[in-house]
Scaffold this motif. Structure first.
Motif, PDB file in Angstrom:
ATOM      1  N   LEU A  25       0.859  -1.181   0.000  1.00  9.70           N
ATOM      2  CA  LEU A  25       0.000   0.000   0.000  1.00  9.70           C
ATOM      3  C   LEU A  25       0.896   1.233   0.000  1.00  9.70           C
ATOM      4  O   LEU A  25       1.551   1.547   0.998  1.00  9.70           O
ATOM      5  N   VAL A  26       0.940   1.914  -1.130  1.00  9.48           N
ATOM      6  CA  VAL A  26       1.861   3.048  -1.273  1.00  9.48           C
ATOM      7  C   VAL A  26       1.143   4.382  -1.408  1.00  9.48           C
ATOM      8  O   VAL A  26       1.803   5.416  -1.471  1.00  9.48           O
ATOM      9  N   TYR A  27      -0.199   4.386  -1.419  1.00  7.70           N
ATOM     10  CA  TYR A  27      -0.910   5.645  -1.568  1.00  7.70           C
ATOM     11  C   TYR A  27      -2.319   5.506  -0.996  1.00  7.70           C
ATOM     12  O   TYR A  27      -3.003   4.517  -1.246  1.00  7.70           O
ATOM     13  N   TYR A 117       0.418   9.655   6.099  1.00  7.02           N
ATOM     14  CA  TYR A 117       0.764   8.326   5.563  1.00  7.02           C
ATOM     15  C   TYR A 117       1.397   8.463   4.185  1.00  7.02           C
ATOM     16  O   TYR A 117       2.390   7.793   3.885  1.00  7.02           O
ATOM     17  N   ASN A 118       0.815   9.306   3.333  1.00 10.26           N
ATOM     18  CA  ASN A 118       1.368   9.479   1.988  1.00 10.26           C
ATOM     19  C   ASN A 118       2.779  10.054   2.033  1.00 10.26           C
ATOM     20  O   ASN A 118       3.616   9.717   1.187  1.00 10.26           O
ATOM     21  N   THR A 124       9.335   5.047   4.111  1.00 11.13           N
ATOM     22  CA  THR A 124       9.276   3.648   4.528  1.00 11.13           C
ATOM     23  C   THR A 124       8.992   2.686   3.385  1.00 11.13           C
ATOM     24  O   THR A 124       9.219   1.489   3.528  1.00 11.13           O
ATOM     25  N   GLY A 125       8.441   3.162   2.300  1.00 11.61           N
ATOM     26  CA  GLY A 125       8.135   2.284   1.174  1.00 11.61           C
ATOM     27  C   GLY A 125       6.725   1.719   1.200  1.00 11.61           C
ATOM     28  O   GLY A 125       6.330   1.026   0.273  1.00 11.61           O
TER      29      GLY A 125
END
Length: 134
Positions: A25-27, A117-118, A124-125
């Motif tokens: 989960l990157v976005y 988070y974004n 953190t990736g």
């Protein structure tokens, strides 16, 4: 003779291996987070108003407000009456104010958490999430 039912029975007895997928989960979409946090805040606001109403009814039914009113009148020689300040309209107005403030705060917090988070994903990736199909 092989019937369709026999074929289906053989198929159902054969176990398929569960496929596992790992996704990152990157976005988190900003507007989706705002909408979801707004819906959660609406639910919290409804719970707040109903809770205030039920607590007021319980306190009124048990006579606690009358006892507190007698207590304050004994100190103030009858000049201050709590029942003049604490009634159902006042309690519900206070509950509505608290519910509206919670609505705004929770919605803004949802947007802020999505933004944080974004930004943290760049360092953190992202969050690794695993899925399986059964």
């Amino acid at each position: 003779m092989s019937t369709v039912a026999d074929k289906l029975a053989k198929k159902s007895s054969h176990k398929t291996s569960a496929k596992q997928v790992r996704l990152r989960l990157v976005y988190v979409d900003f507007w989706s987070a705002v909408k979801l946090s707004f819906l959660a805040a609406v639910a919290l606001a409804i719970v707040t108003v109903v809770t205030f109403f039920l607590v007021y009814l319980i306190v009124q039914t048990t006579g606690l407000i009358g006892k507190v009113d007698e207590f304050f009148q004994s100190f103030s020689d009858g000049g201050i009456s709590i029942t003049a300040f604490i009634g159902l309209p006042q309690v519900m107005a206070f509950a509505a104010i608290i519910a509206i403030l919670n609505l705004v705060v929770v919605t803004v917090l949802g947007a802020v958490v999505a933004g944080i988070y974004n930004l943290a994903v760049k360092v953190t990736g992202g969050l690794l999430v695993g899925f399986t199909s059964n």
